[in-house]
Structure formats: C-alpha cells, structure tokens
Design a protein around this motif. Structure first.
Motif, PDB file in Angstrom:
ATOM      1  N   TYR A   1      11.891  -2.082   2.002  1.00  8.98           N
ATOM      2  CA  TYR A   1      10.979  -1.305   1.178  1.00  8.98           C
ATOM      3  C   TYR A   1       9.634  -2.034   1.103  1.00  8.98           C
ATOM      4  N   LEU A   2       8.550  -1.296   1.163  1.00 12.50           N
ATOM      5  CA  LEU A   2       7.217  -1.853   0.953  1.00 12.50           C
ATOM      6  C   LEU A   2       6.671  -1.278  -0.347  1.00 12.50           C
ATOM      7  N   TYR A   3       6.111  -2.128  -1.207  1.00  7.50           N
ATOM      8  CA  TYR A   3       5.558  -1.703  -2.481  1.00  7.50           C
ATOM      9  C   TYR A   3       4.076  -2.047  -2.528  1.00  7.50           C
ATOM     10  N   ASP A   4       3.235  -1.048  -2.753  1.00  5.79           N
ATOM     11  CA  ASP A   4       1.810  -1.264  -2.953  1.00  5.79           C
ATOM     12  C   ASP A   4       1.446  -0.830  -4.364  1.00  5.79           C
ATOM     13  N   LEU A   5       0.964  -1.770  -5.172  1.00  2.00           N
ATOM     14  CA  LEU A   5       0.544  -1.468  -6.537  1.00  2.00           C
ATOM     15  C   LEU A   5      -0.783  -0.713  -6.460  1.00  2.00           C
TER      16      LEU A   5
ATOM     17  N   ARG B   1      -2.543  -2.253 -18.888  1.00  6.15           N
ATOM     18  CA  ARG B   1      -1.851  -1.012 -18.519  1.00  6.15           C
ATOM     19  C   ARG B   1      -0.419  -1.022 -19.049  1.00  6.15           C
ATOM     20  N   ARG B   2       0.082   0.163 -19.352  1.00  3.47           N
ATOM     21  CA  ARG B   2       1.433   0.289 -19.898  1.00  3.47           C
ATOM     22  C   ARG B   2       2.447   0.707 -18.841  1.00  3.47           C
ATOM     23  N   THR B   3       1.983   1.101 -17.673  1.00  5.09           N
ATOM     24  CA  THR B   3       2.891   1.475 -16.594  1.00  5.09           C
ATOM     25  C   THR B   3       2.500   0.725 -15.329  1.00  5.09           C
ATOM     26  N   GLU B   4       3.415   0.679 -14.396  1.00 11.77           N
ATOM     27  CA  GLU B   4       3.140   0.129 -13.073  1.00 11.77           C
ATOM     28  C   GLU B   4       3.359   1.257 -12.081  1.00 11.77           C
ATOM     29  N   CYS B   5       2.365   1.497 -11.238  1.00 12.76           N
ATOM     30  CA  CYS B   5       2.410   2.605 -10.283  1.00 12.76           C
ATOM     31  C   CYS B   5       2.374   2.041  -8.865  1.00 12.76           C
ATOM     32  N   PHE B   6       3.389   2.387  -8.092  1.00 11.50           N
ATOM     33  CA  PHE B   6       3.533   1.872  -6.739  1.00 11.50           C
ATOM     34  C   PHE B   6       3.629   3.013  -5.740  1.00 11.50           C
ATOM     35  N   VAL B   7       3.014   2.825  -4.583  1.00 13.72           N
ATOM     36  CA  VAL B   7       3.344   3.654  -3.440  1.00 13.72           C
ATOM     37  C   VAL B   7       4.414   2.873  -2.695  1.00 13.72           C
ATOM     38  N   VAL B   8       5.576   3.492  -2.551  1.00 11.95           N
ATOM     39  CA  VAL B   8       6.730   2.839  -1.936  1.00 11.95           C
ATOM     40  C   VAL B   8       6.965   3.460  -0.566  1.00 11.95           C
ATOM     41  N   THR B   9       7.073   2.611   0.444  1.00 11.18           N
ATOM     42  CA  THR B   9       7.475   3.080   1.769  1.00 11.18           C
ATOM     43  C   THR B   9       8.950   2.766   1.919  1.00 11.18           C
TER      44      THR B   9
ATOM     45  N   LEU C   1       5.557   7.936  -4.698  1.00 10.69           N
ATOM     46  CA  LEU C   1       4.879   7.300  -5.816  1.00 10.69           C
ATOM     47  C   LEU C   1       5.949   6.991  -6.844  1.00 10.69           C
ATOM     48  N   ALA C   2       6.095   5.733  -7.205  1.00 11.49           N
ATOM     49  CA  ALA C   2       7.048   5.317  -8.241  1.00 11.49           C
ATOM     50  C   ALA C   2       6.245   4.807  -9.430  1.00 11.49           C
ATOM     51  N   VAL C   3       6.464   5.427 -10.565  1.00 13.72           N
ATOM     52  CA  VAL C   3       5.788   5.025 -11.797  1.00 13.72           C
ATOM     53  C   VAL C   3       6.851   4.457 -12.724  1.00 13.72           C
ATOM     54  N   ILE C   4       6.714   3.164 -13.026  1.00 18.24           N
ATOM     55  CA  ILE C   4       7.662   2.465 -13.893  1.00 18.24           C
ATOM     56  C   ILE C   4       7.110   2.482 -15.317  1.00 18.24           C
TER      57      ILE C   4
END
Length: 186
Positions: free
Chosen positions: A91-95, A103-111, A175-178
């Motif tokens: 998996y590749l994670y780009d913040l 910020r209250r969330t972390e947003c990643f584009v996940v490959t 897009l993964a938003v934690i």
C-alpha cells in the motif's frame, strides 16, 4: 524536518517507554517498532493509529508535518508520501491535508496493489471514510465482503477489522479519511 521514525522515537522516549514496553502497548514486535523508528519499515495507517492511541497523542501530532496554514491546498506534486517503499503490504499512502495546522482528521490517497490477501486485517480507533477514486476494490469489513467501484464510498467504525484490496488484477486508488475518536467528555 525529522523523519517519521525519528519523531516516533522521540515521542516514545519523552513518555519514558522502552522499546519493548511501547511495542507491547502497540501490539507489534519490538523488532518491527525498532525498524519503524530507524526508517527501515513503513507502518500502515492502522499501525500508526495504534501508536497514536498507545502514546496518547493525536495522529497529526505524531506525523508533525509542520502544517501552519488555516487552509491546506496540496497540489498533486506536494503530497506527503508516508511510505515510498510501499510499506507492509504494498500500500502507498500520500497525506493530502498536511499543510493545515491543528487538523482533526488525516486524509490519505491510498494506492492499493493488486494482491490476493495481505496477512492481516486492520483496525484502529475512530471512524474512517474510504472513497474509491480509481479501479475496483474488494473491501472486507467485519467478515462482510463488498466490491466497491470507482465513485463508491464506505464510512465505518474503524475499530472493526477491515481492509481494502485492489480487485480485478489492476491497482486501485482511494481517499481514506481517518477520523479520530471523540475525546470530549472523557
């Protein structure tokens, strides 16, 4: 700016935790935590979330991306790669929201790679939004399997075991938003 591993080591030491004690709290091996702290392994977002919980710190503080803006405009070339070595399972994670302060969330584009099965499911505190940007994803959540198409989204309690895998032999992106757990009133 310090590397992720250096920041995690500094945070652990500031809590007075030995490598062994921290690894036990995070539920990973001491060797794996050592490799993370020495930038020899890239943890999944689930592992980073468990570290965040074990250290009592918001994920944004552990990532400490130096964001200072009231707005976060991140161009594609400015994404913050969390694991260029493809991490634990490819998996590749780009913040993509790292320029925003507090910020209250972390947003990643996940490959997501086109692999059959990683050895584990993920779980972490909080909630998660998973929105398929490209490709198809076989998403497992609490024993239920779904096929998500481009444009589909799933929002869930992230404490339940889950994972997404590219489906159909081609990579997929999402897009993964934690969303961290609400600590108000605790």
């Amino acid at each position: 700016m310090a590397t992720l591993g250096q920041r995690l080591r500094r945070w652990r030491r500031s809590l007075g935790l030995s490598l062994d004690a921290a690894a036990q709290k995070v539920e990973i091996t001491k060797g794996y935590l050592s490799r993370i702290e020495n930038d020899l392994a890239s943890p999944s977002i689930a592992v980073l979330n468990r570290i965040s919980q074990a250290y009592g710190a918001p994920l944004s503080q552990l990532l400490d991306t130096g964001g200072s803006d009231k707005i976060s405009v991140v161009r594609v070339a400015d994404r913050l790669a969390m694991n260029r070595d493809s991490g634990e399972h490819g998996y590749l994670y780009d913040l993509v929201n790292h320029k925003k302060a507090d910020r209250r969330t972390e947003c990643f584009v996940v490959t997501l790679p086109p692999i059959d099965e990683p050895p584990e499911l993920f779980s972490h505190a909080g909630e998660e939004l998973f929105f398929v940007l490209t490709g198809r994803v076989r998403f497992v959540y609490g024993g239920t399997e779904l096929i998500l198409e481009t444009g589909d989204a799933i929002y869930f309690d992230a404490a339940i075991q889950h994972r997404g895998l590219a489906y159909g032999g081609e990579p997929a992106t999402a897009l993964a938003v934690i969303v961290p757990p609400d600590t108000e009133g605790d």
